[in-house]
Design a protein around this motif. Structure first.
Motif, PDB file in Angstrom:
ATOM      1  N   LEU A   9       1.594  -2.689  -4.644  1.00 27.35           N
ATOM      2  CA  LEU A   9       1.623  -1.854  -3.448  1.00 27.35           C
ATOM      3  C   LEU A   9       2.047  -0.455  -3.903  1.00 27.35           C
ATOM      4  O   LEU A   9       3.180  -0.264  -4.339  1.00 27.35           O
ATOM      5  N   LYS A  10       1.147   0.514  -3.834  1.00 26.32           N
ATOM      6  CA  LYS A  10       1.443   1.877  -4.280  1.00 26.32           C
ATOM      7  C   LYS A  10       2.267   2.605  -3.225  1.00 26.32           C
ATOM      8  O   LYS A  10       2.104   2.380  -2.039  1.00 26.32           O
ATOM      9  N   SER A  11       3.140   3.500  -3.705  1.00 23.63           N
ATOM     10  CA  SER A  11       4.052   4.187  -2.779  1.00 23.63           C
ATOM     11  C   SER A  11       3.301   4.991  -1.732  1.00 23.63           C
ATOM     12  O   SER A  11       3.747   5.099  -0.590  1.00 23.63           O
ATOM     13  N   ASP A  12       2.161   5.564  -2.087  1.00 23.79           N
ATOM     14  CA  ASP A  12       1.379   6.311  -1.101  1.00 23.79           C
ATOM     15  C   ASP A  12       0.927   5.410   0.045  1.00 23.79           C
ATOM     16  O   ASP A  12       0.785   5.859   1.174  1.00 23.79           O
ATOM     17  N   ASP A  13       0.689   4.139  -0.260  1.00 22.69           N
ATOM     18  CA  ASP A  13       0.242   3.191   0.758  1.00 22.69           C
ATOM     19  C   ASP A  13       1.408   2.532   1.493  1.00 22.69           C
ATOM     20  O   ASP A  13       1.223   1.999   2.581  1.00 22.69           O
ATOM     21  N   LEU A  14       2.612   2.547   0.906  1.00 27.42           N
ATOM     22  CA  LEU A  14       3.763   1.890   1.535  1.00 27.42           C
ATOM     23  C   LEU A  14       4.129   2.518   2.874  1.00 27.42           C
ATOM     24  O   LEU A  14       4.675   1.840   3.738  1.00 27.42           O
ATOM     25  N   VAL A  15       3.821   3.806   3.069  1.00 24.10           N
ATOM     26  CA  VAL A  15       4.150   4.447   4.345  1.00 24.10           C
ATOM     27  C   VAL A  15       3.384   3.798   5.496  1.00 24.10           C
ATOM     28  O   VAL A  15       3.816   3.859   6.645  1.00 24.10           O
ATOM     29  N   LYS A  16       2.271   3.140   5.202  1.00 23.56           N
ATOM     30  CA  LYS A  16       1.504   2.442   6.230  1.00 23.56           C
ATOM     31  C   LYS A  16       2.266   1.238   6.783  1.00 23.56           C
ATOM     32  O   LYS A  16       1.982   0.765   7.865  1.00 23.56           O
ATOM     33  N   TYR A  17       3.228   0.743   6.016  1.00 27.20           N
ATOM     34  CA  TYR A  17       3.959  -0.462   6.414  1.00 27.20           C
ATOM     35  C   TYR A  17       5.125  -0.160   7.340  1.00 27.20           C
ATOM     36  O   TYR A  17       5.657  -1.053   7.980  1.00 27.20           O
TER      37      TYR A  17
END
Length: 118
Positions: free
Chosen positions: A70-78
């Protein structure tokens, strides 16, 4: 006639989607590089890389594991800290198995690709 034209493509699409996601065990992931799969396993370990902001979950056994990235750029989606949420939980992951540094891996790009099972 009009209904048939709508229903037939929908059924074909559904059959493709269902076939595209083969359910496998984490230890089998190395045999499915490039395939779209579903894996249901317990997260056995995790860590967050300090420099790249990548959270890595390991599923399967300690010898034959599948890496979930899980890349940090995508973690904000969570909208939450994913690290403690998934650790030691059984999860369902869908995605394409990639070969990264000779290890089978699924890169999570959307929240819908990973969920906690009961």
């Amino acid at each position: 006639m009009g209904r048939t034209l709508i229903i037939l493509p929908a059924l074909l699409w559904l059959s493709f989607v269902c076939k595209a996601q083969t359910r496998i065990k984490a230890v089998e992931a190395g045999q499915h590089i490039g395939d779209s799969v579903m894996v249901r396993e317990k997260v056995i370990d995790h860590f967050m890389t300090p420099n790249h902001g990548i959270m890595i979950l390991y599923t399967g056994s300690t010898r034959n594991f599948l890496t979930i990235v899980l890349k940090s750029d995508d973690l904000v989606k969570y909208k939450m800290e994913a690290d403690p949420i998934y650790y030691s939980k059984k999860i369902a992951v869908t995605g394409i198995v990639e070969n990264i540094d000779d290890n089978p891996c699924i890169v999570i790009k959307t929240p819908g690709q990973i969920k906690i099972l009961r």
